[in-house]
Structure formats: structure tokens, C-alpha cells
Write a protein that holds these residues in place. Structure first.
Motif, PDB file in Angstrom:
ATOM      1  N   LEU A 195       0.839  -1.208   0.000  1.00  0.00           N
ATOM      2  CA  LEU A 195       0.000   0.000   0.000  1.00  0.00           C
ATOM      3  C   LEU A 195       0.867   1.248   0.000  1.00  0.00           C
ATOM      4  O   LEU A 195       0.503   2.271  -0.589  1.00  0.00           O
ATOM      5  N   GLN A 196       2.017   1.164   0.646  1.00  0.00           N
ATOM      6  CA  GLN A 196       2.953   2.297   0.579  1.00  0.00           C
ATOM      7  C   GLN A 196       3.414   2.520  -0.853  1.00  0.00           C
ATOM      8  O   GLN A 196       3.545   3.657  -1.305  1.00  0.00           O
ATOM      9  N   SER A 201     -12.094  -7.658   4.251  1.00  0.00           N
ATOM     10  CA  SER A 201     -11.923  -6.581   5.252  1.00  0.00           C
ATOM     11  C   SER A 201     -10.543  -6.499   5.871  1.00  0.00           C
ATOM     12  O   SER A 201     -10.395  -6.306   7.057  1.00  0.00           O
ATOM     13  N   ASP A 202      -9.532  -6.634   5.049  1.00  0.00           N
ATOM     14  CA  ASP A 202      -8.174  -6.614   5.584  1.00  0.00           C
ATOM     15  C   ASP A 202      -7.360  -5.367   5.241  1.00  0.00           C
ATOM     16  O   ASP A 202      -6.171  -5.328   5.504  1.00  0.00           O
ATOM     17  N   VAL A 203      -7.986  -4.374   4.630  1.00  0.00           N
ATOM     18  CA  VAL A 203      -7.199  -3.221   4.199  1.00  0.00           C
ATOM     19  C   VAL A 203      -7.360  -2.045   5.172  1.00  0.00           C
ATOM     20  O   VAL A 203      -8.469  -1.567   5.381  1.00  0.00           O
ATOM     21  N   ALA A 204      -6.251  -1.600   5.753  1.00  0.00           N
ATOM     22  CA  ALA A 204      -6.272  -0.461   6.686  1.00  0.00           C
ATOM     23  C   ALA A 204      -6.205   0.837   5.889  1.00  0.00           C
ATOM     24  O   ALA A 204      -5.206   1.556   5.897  1.00  0.00           O
ATOM     25  N   LYS A 247      -5.794   5.167  -0.893  1.00  0.00           N
ATOM     26  CA  LYS A 247      -7.256   5.178  -0.772  1.00  0.00           C
ATOM     27  C   LYS A 247      -7.893   6.090  -1.824  1.00  0.00           C
ATOM     28  O   LYS A 247      -8.895   5.730  -2.448  1.00  0.00           O
ATOM     29  N   ALA A 248      -7.312   7.268  -2.016  1.00  0.00           N
ATOM     30  CA  ALA A 248      -7.856   8.213  -3.004  1.00  0.00           C
ATOM     31  C   ALA A 248      -7.785   7.613  -4.406  1.00  0.00           C
ATOM     32  O   ALA A 248      -8.732   7.727  -5.200  1.00  0.00           O
TER      33      ALA A 248
END
Lengths: 222, 222
Positions: free
Chosen positions: B141-142, B177-180, B188-189
Motif C-alpha cells: 500500500l505504501q 476486510s483486511d485493508v487499513a 485510498k484516493a
């Protein structure tokens, strides 16, 4: 001139070396011991894998198949994917077969156990892992034989990137003397045909210091 | 009509479903629980993985990227790889990043532990494996955030197959449901932008029996 970061016994690096030769493209080779995760190399490819191709001053390409497709697009002669969308899909399916499935089930284990551990001073190979890889290799050689029996080359009538990818993997394994060719006549006949191409010569001349290949490795009549 | 053998939470299947929608190509979906290794399915694809695409009576395609390239060649509008060899190499590099690296480090584990084991009656997930996958997910995600901060879409100015592949993987993880998301604003955007495309609607409507997604899953304003 193009620059290729590679490792001698990396199948994906060999795939590109042969593809470049088939297209008569000159390339400067730079050896990269990718498992050492050198900072400057990670800046080129955060995945930390070879091959990486530099084209000019500011174009850095990684992922061996992304590079292979780039070479097909920028230097299309001779074409190594096939003449129709259907044929190209078959070539790409088989390239993925070797670069993903064969890699995961055979090459990755053998190279890790027999080469990387040794060069990295991590001790001897794990014999159970080697046995599992040898078992998987047998199944893959049967598949190569199955294709070679029905087709002129692995993906169809013409020599293609599928043959290059398959032979790149098998040549690495063969360097480590793990291929029971005598039990796989059809696969052996196909490999002899690919091995005799001029584009394979450089790879058959590879010698890693302290790790000689078996006598049959470079022999065209093995 | 084309026929796609797929599984609802297979990221590579979702990649093709979205690509087909972007190109307005109709497809008949057939669910395949590939881990059951059904004999008729293995005859279509000896690798035993979804997706598999049937085009007419006698063309069977497998390997998700070989299929994606086939669709780009046979139905080139809108093009989803990019307008130049260099741009296409970047798109393909990122598609491989998600279909290989992300798959190996995140999706494979989460889907195996949370979905396949359950549907196959193999008991609950291994919490250590889930922890390792969550740790790896954070790093990915980074990287998505890093790219999204510098570019309009992941591979450059235009929406591409790289966005589709990345969002296909993340949407499967998100279903579980594992994504912070709250810790990864840029990622996210970018995901909100991709998720709002009409081509994603069908995927956001997926409901696996006995396994409901979290409330935010289909919410465009999550």
C-alpha cells in the motif's frame, strides 16, 4: 548500447540474452548478485530481481516479460511471439508456464539450494528440497515431450519465445547436471534443436567461477 | 459469446472481468472452484488455475496476462496498455508486480487461509500466515501511495491495466476486510477513483454465499 543487469544462471536473464541475440541486438552485460540486495540495484528495480534493462540514459525496464514485449515492439524482426493473436496467446501461455510454474516448482529451488546458498556462504543444499524439485522436473519434461511430439516447436510450427523461455530454464538446470535426458527422448530431441541455434552459443559458454558445468552441458550431441 | 471460467475472489479473474467491461465485450461467466481440480477443467488448463477464456468452439486461452494481451490485440479500443512501447513496458511491469509479487506475498495467503480453506472444509485460517500477509500488504500500500502521489494513475497519466490489476487484487482483500485504508490516504484516493468506474460495478456487487463483504466494500465513499 543497451545494458542488461543479469545473473549467469538466472533463467529469465538467459531468456533475454537469447532473444537479444536472435534479433542481433548488441548488449552490455553486467553481473548482478541480486540476492545481496545492493541499494543501487534496488533503486533500479524495487522487486530486487534480474533481469533489468537500461535503454539509454533514462529508461530502466524490469520484469523479464515486460522487457521481452518491449524488445518485440521496438525491434520486431525476427518476431518471436507468432503471427496471429491466437498464436501469440499460445506463446505467451507457455512463456508464463516456464517463468511462473516451472520457476516456482523447479528452477527456484534448484538455483537457491545449489547456487545462491553456496555463493552466499549459507552451507550445503537441503536434499529434501532437491528431491521435490527433481520430482517436479520429471513432470515438466513429460509436458515438454508431449508438446514436442505434436508440434515442430513448443508453441507451434515456428521457433518462438516459448522455446527460448523453456530452454533458458532447462539450460540452468542442465548446468547443475540435474536433467535425466535419457528418460525423456522427445524433450531431449527438442532441446538439441534449440541448443544448436547460434543464439544459444554464448549461454553454452558460460562458466561460473568455482562451479563448472558437467561435460554434456555445451555438447550439441549430448 | 466469450466464456470466462473464473472464481469470484480470484484477482486475475477480476482483472479480466474489468478489462472486458472497459472494452464493452459481453462474456458468459462460469464459476470454477479451481482448487477442486476438476478433470474437465484441467483438460482446458493443465495449470489448474482460473481464469480460462473460451473464444468460439475451439479456442481455449489460459494465463491471465496471455488472455489480457489477446483481448488488447483483438479488441484494441479502448487501449489499456498505453500509447508507446515505453509506456506499455511500465504498465506490464506493474501488472506483473501485482499478479506475481503482490500475489505471492499477500493475495495468495489471504485467499487460501480465508476463502479456499473454508469452502474446502479445511478448518480456520492460520493466524501467523495472516499476520505475515498483513505486514506485506502494508508495504504494498505504501508503494501504491508512492505511485499515486506522483502520477495520475499507477502507470502514468492514463487509466491502464496496471490500475485494473492492482484494484482487482485490492478489491479481493477488501472483500475480506483486511485493508487499513485509514493509514494509506494516497492509496485510498486512487482506489476510490478506480472503484467509481462503471467497469467495476459488477465486481462490487459480488456476494459469495455464506461470506458477506464488510459494509464499506461496495461503498464508493468509504
Amino acid at each position: 548500447m543497451l545494458v542488461l543487469y543479469h545473473f549467469w544462471l538466472s533463467p529469465q536473464s538467459r531468456k533475454l540474452r537469447v532473444q537479444l541475440r536472435e534479433k542481433s541486438i548488441e548488449v552490455e552485460l553486467r553481473e548482478e548478485r541480486y540476492w545481496e540486495r545492493r541499494r543501487e540495484f534496488l533503486a533500479l528495480n524495487p522487486v530486487g530481481e534480474v533481469p533489468v534493462l537500461l535503454d539509454g540514459d533514462n529508461l530502466v525496464l524490469s520484469d523479464s516479460q515486460a522487457i521481452a514485449e518491449y524488445l518485440e515492439e521496438t525491434q520486431p524482426r525476427p518476431g518471436l511471439l507468432g503471427g496471429s493473436p491466437r498464436q501469440r496467446a499460445e506463446t505467451r501461455r507457455l512463456v508464463a508456464w516456464f517463468d511462473r510454474k516451472f520457476e516456482r516448482e523447479v528452477s527456484h529451488y534448484l538455483l537457491r539450494e545449489k547456487v545462491v546458498k553456496r555463493l552466499n556462504g549459507e552451507g550445503g543444499p537441503d536434499s529434501e528440497v532437491l528431491r521435490a524439485a527433481a520430482y517436479n522436473l520429471d513432470y515438466h519434461l513429460q509436458y515438454v515431450g508431449y508438446l514436442a511430439e505434436r508440434r515442430n516447436y513448443l508453441a507451434g510450427d515456428e521457433f518462438s519465445l516459448a522455446d527460448i523461455a523453456a530452454a533458458a530454464h532447462l539450460s540452468c538446470i542442465d548446468y547443475l547436471s540435474d536433467v535425466a535426458w535419457e528418460r525423456h527422448g522427445e524433450a531431449k530431441a527438442w532441446y538439441a534443436k534449440v541448443k544448436s541455434r547460434p543464439s544459444f552459443r554464448a549461454i553454452l559458454a558460460d562458466h561460473i567461477v568455482g562451479m563448472s558445468p558437467p561435460k554434456h552441458y555445451a555438447n550439441l550431441d549430448f
